[in-house]
Design an enzyme around this catalytic site. Structure first.
Site, PDB file in Angstrom:
ATOM      1  N   HIS A  98      48.076  44.526  88.524  1.00  0.00           N
ATOM      2  CA  HIS A  98      46.968  44.936  87.656  1.00  0.00           C
ATOM      3  C   HIS A  98      45.799  45.538  88.437  1.00  0.00           C
ATOM      4  O   HIS A  98      45.278  46.598  88.086  1.00  0.00           O
ATOM      5  CB  HIS A  98      46.445  43.745  86.849  1.00  0.00           C
ATOM      6  N   LYS A 141      41.174  32.264  88.908  1.00  0.00           N
ATOM      7  CA  LYS A 141      41.268  31.400  87.728  1.00  0.00           C
ATOM      8  C   LYS A 141      40.114  30.401  87.753  1.00  0.00           C
ATOM      9  O   LYS A 141      39.578  30.089  88.817  1.00  0.00           O
ATOM     10  CB  LYS A 141      42.568  30.594  87.772  1.00  0.00           C
TER      11      LYS A 141
HETATM   12  C1  BG6 Z   1      49.144  38.190  83.734  1.00  0.00           C
HETATM   13  C2  BG6 Z   1      49.066  37.130  84.794  1.00  0.00           C
HETATM   14  O1  BG6 Z   1      49.930  39.259  84.178  1.00  0.00           O
HETATM   15  O2  BG6 Z   1      47.828  38.648  83.433  1.00  0.00           O
HETATM   16  C3  BG6 Z   1      48.191  35.991  84.344  1.00  0.00           C
HETATM   17  O3  BG6 Z   1      50.378  36.650  85.081  1.00  0.00           O
HETATM   18  C4  BG6 Z   1      46.838  36.492  83.901  1.00  0.00           C
HETATM   19  O4  BG6 Z   1      48.047  35.019  85.379  1.00  0.00           O
HETATM   20  C5  BG6 Z   1      46.975  37.643  82.919  1.00  0.00           C
HETATM   21  O5  BG6 Z   1      46.149  35.422  83.304  1.00  0.00           O
HETATM   22  C6  BG6 Z   1      45.630  38.269  82.633  1.00  0.00           C
HETATM   23  O6  BG6 Z   1      45.772  39.182  81.576  1.00  0.00           O
HETATM   24  P1  BG6 Z   1      44.568  39.467  80.565  1.00  0.00           P
HETATM   25  O7  BG6 Z   1      45.114  40.527  79.668  1.00  0.00           O
HETATM   26  O8  BG6 Z   1      44.278  38.184  79.866  1.00  0.00           O
HETATM   27  O9  BG6 Z   1      43.414  39.916  81.404  1.00  0.00           O
END
Ligand code: BG6
Length: 479
Positions: free
Chosen positions: A235, A326
């Site tokens: 991401h 987190k």
């Molecule tokens: C996921 C991760 O790909 O993305 C998670 O595995 C994370 O750990 C999540 O919490 C975050 O996504 P978003 O859309 O809530 O920002």
């Protein structure tokens, strides 16, 4: 944009992702009138159940996860009618003939692998050799796409045995977020920013993805992953690419992905001193990382901050600071671009405090943009400078539609049906991202580094603050 009639098969249809995102997302698209009549959604999983039982399960998933649209009982019933179910043995013969009889060649065919990557090969092989997925079929795969370069290469090779790259849709759900796509619109549909978008004018870039949740409930997956693999390799790397890439010649899948790939390849190795890893401590109402991961000795990070460089003409002197974790103070994702000072100041210090121009793109929540500019403080007191925000939130600027941000999965699934790969990762991109990530992880594993503890509800370990302070910069507050 309307899509053609389709048959979508969801492998892993009884799983968590299907219930939380895929099926409720498809229901919302149905309500939006985007699913053409005659289309079918076929759930496939190991569990034996009837189509009606699958519909009941989906009804419950919609009630829980589809938001206010779930109240439209008539729509829910009509949507459930397009659902089918087949119990399938991914490694054997069971169910495949039934599946073949359900998938019509005249519709667009898409196969969503919402299963463990260990099953990708079995599914791909059976879909191909049994003649269920033809040359125009699409397959959709989820992260984690490997856990290092070698495993990502192996997955790519397995899929490539049966499918062409143009048929493979690797999901990074961040690319489906409205605001993430907006990064490209802001950069390439305005003349304002691009002339300044380089090391000459940009001092540094901060990318923050802060979460308040812990890893409880998925500790066993997460503990083998950690923030670097779980968030940075995919991401955050995608966010960095969209900020750093050159303008593609067209908004076209390969043009965009070629430019992103160049950014990843230009990323310099990260020095150990430029990385801070952390693990959250217990708070009075929630367990700490070591309890959540069920390994009291775990050295997996639930937080990471790092400084990296894109070594090319545009970015050579501009550091990119990335952090994600987190159990932090607030859930907030944003990109902040801090510009340099004007080359010469005509104002004395006494005339107010000069502050840098900062462009903040808020990805979530309260999606929008904020540009900090200097103006004259109003009043008769002479020329005094003050910084003010030019603030825009999607919800305010665009009305109710601006607030109704389409879920990433909904958009991405519809793109699969449309056959548009722009927002999906190409195999070489994923491999390049691992090629950059692997030595960083190997480095801390070899040195035996332990993550630093940080308080739940804080902004992360203190050393992360130092990462910027020592460069004379500071992180933006997480709030
Ligand atoms: C996921 C991760 O790909 O993305 C998670 O595995 C994370 O750990 C999540 O919490 C975050 O996504 P978003 O859309 O809530 O920002």
């Amino acid at each position: 944009i309307p899509v053609d009639q389709f048959d979508l098969v969801i492998f892993g249809a009884t799983g968590d992702l299907a219930n939380r995102k895929i099926l409720p997302g498809l229901y919302r698209r149905y309500c939006a009138g985007q699913i053409p009549e005659g289309s079918k959604i076929i759930g496939a999983a190991r569990t034996e159940m009837s189509a009606d039982e699958f519909r009941d399960q989906t009804r419950a998933a919609i009630a829980e996860h589809a938001g206010p649209m779930a109240d439209d009982k008539k729509a829910v019933t009509a949507f459930l009618e397009i659902l089918e179910y087949v119990a399938i043995d991914a490694k054997g013969d069971g169910g495949w003939d039934t599946l073949k009889s359900l998938v019509r060649t005249e519709a667009v065919n898409a196969f969503y692998f919402s299963v463990a990557p260990a099953l990708f090969g079995d599914l791909a092989e059976r879909l191909h050799t049994r003649g269920i997925a033809g040359p125009d079929a699409r397959i959709v795969v989820e992260k984690p796409f490997g856990r290092d370069l070698a495993s990502a290469r192996a997955l790519n090779a397995t899929l490539a045995e049966y499918f062409d790259e143009t048929q493979i849709y690797r999901i990074d759900h961040y690319l489906g977020k409205e605001t993430v796509q907006n990064l490209m619109a802001v950069r390439f549909a305005n003349i304002l920013f691009e002339p300044l978008w380089n090391s000459q004018f940009i001092d540094h870039v901060q990318i923050t993805v802060a979460e308040t949740v812990g890893v409880g409930g998925r500790g066993s997956y997460y503990d083998k992953s950690g923030a670097m693999r779980d968030m940075v390799q995919n991401h955050m790397m995608q966010l960095l690419c969209l900020i750093a890439m050159e303008p593609p010649y067209h908004f076209d899948p390969d043009a965009v992905r070629d430019e992103k790939l160049k950014v990843i390849r230009a990323l310099q190795p990260v020095a150990p001193a430029d990385i801070v890893r952390g693990q959250y401590l217990a708070s009075k109402d929630a367990p700490g990382y070591l309890e959540d991961s069920e390994d009291p000795e775990s050295t997996t990070e639930s937080y990471i901050a790092l400084k990296c460089h894109v070594a090319n003409w545009r970015w050579t002197d501009t550091p990119f600071y990335l952090r994600t974790g987190k159990r932090l103070r607030a859930r907030t994702s944003e990109i902040a671009i801090t510009f340099k000072a004007p080359p010469h100041s005509i104002f004395d210090e006494a005339e107010g405090e000069w502050r840098e121009n900062v462009l903040v793109i808020r990805l979530q929540p309260n999606e929008g943009m904020n540009l900090k500019v200097m103006i004259k403080e109003p009043g008769p007191g002479g020329m005094r400078l003050v910084q003010v925000p030019l603030d825009m939130s999607f919800a305010e600027a665009l009305g109710p539609e601006g607030a109704d941000i389409t879920d990433a999965y909904e958009r991405l699934i519809m793109d699969v049906i449309r056959g548009n790969q722009t927002l999906f990762m190409r195999g070489d991109e994923v491999e390049a991202a691992w090629a950059w990530t692997d030595p960083v992880i190997e480095g801390w594993e070899k040195r035996g580094d332990r993550p630093q503890p940080y308080d739940s509800g804080s902004s992360g370990p203190d050393d992360a603050l130092m990462l910027m302070h020592r460069d004379g910069r500071r992180w933006r507050d997480i709030r």
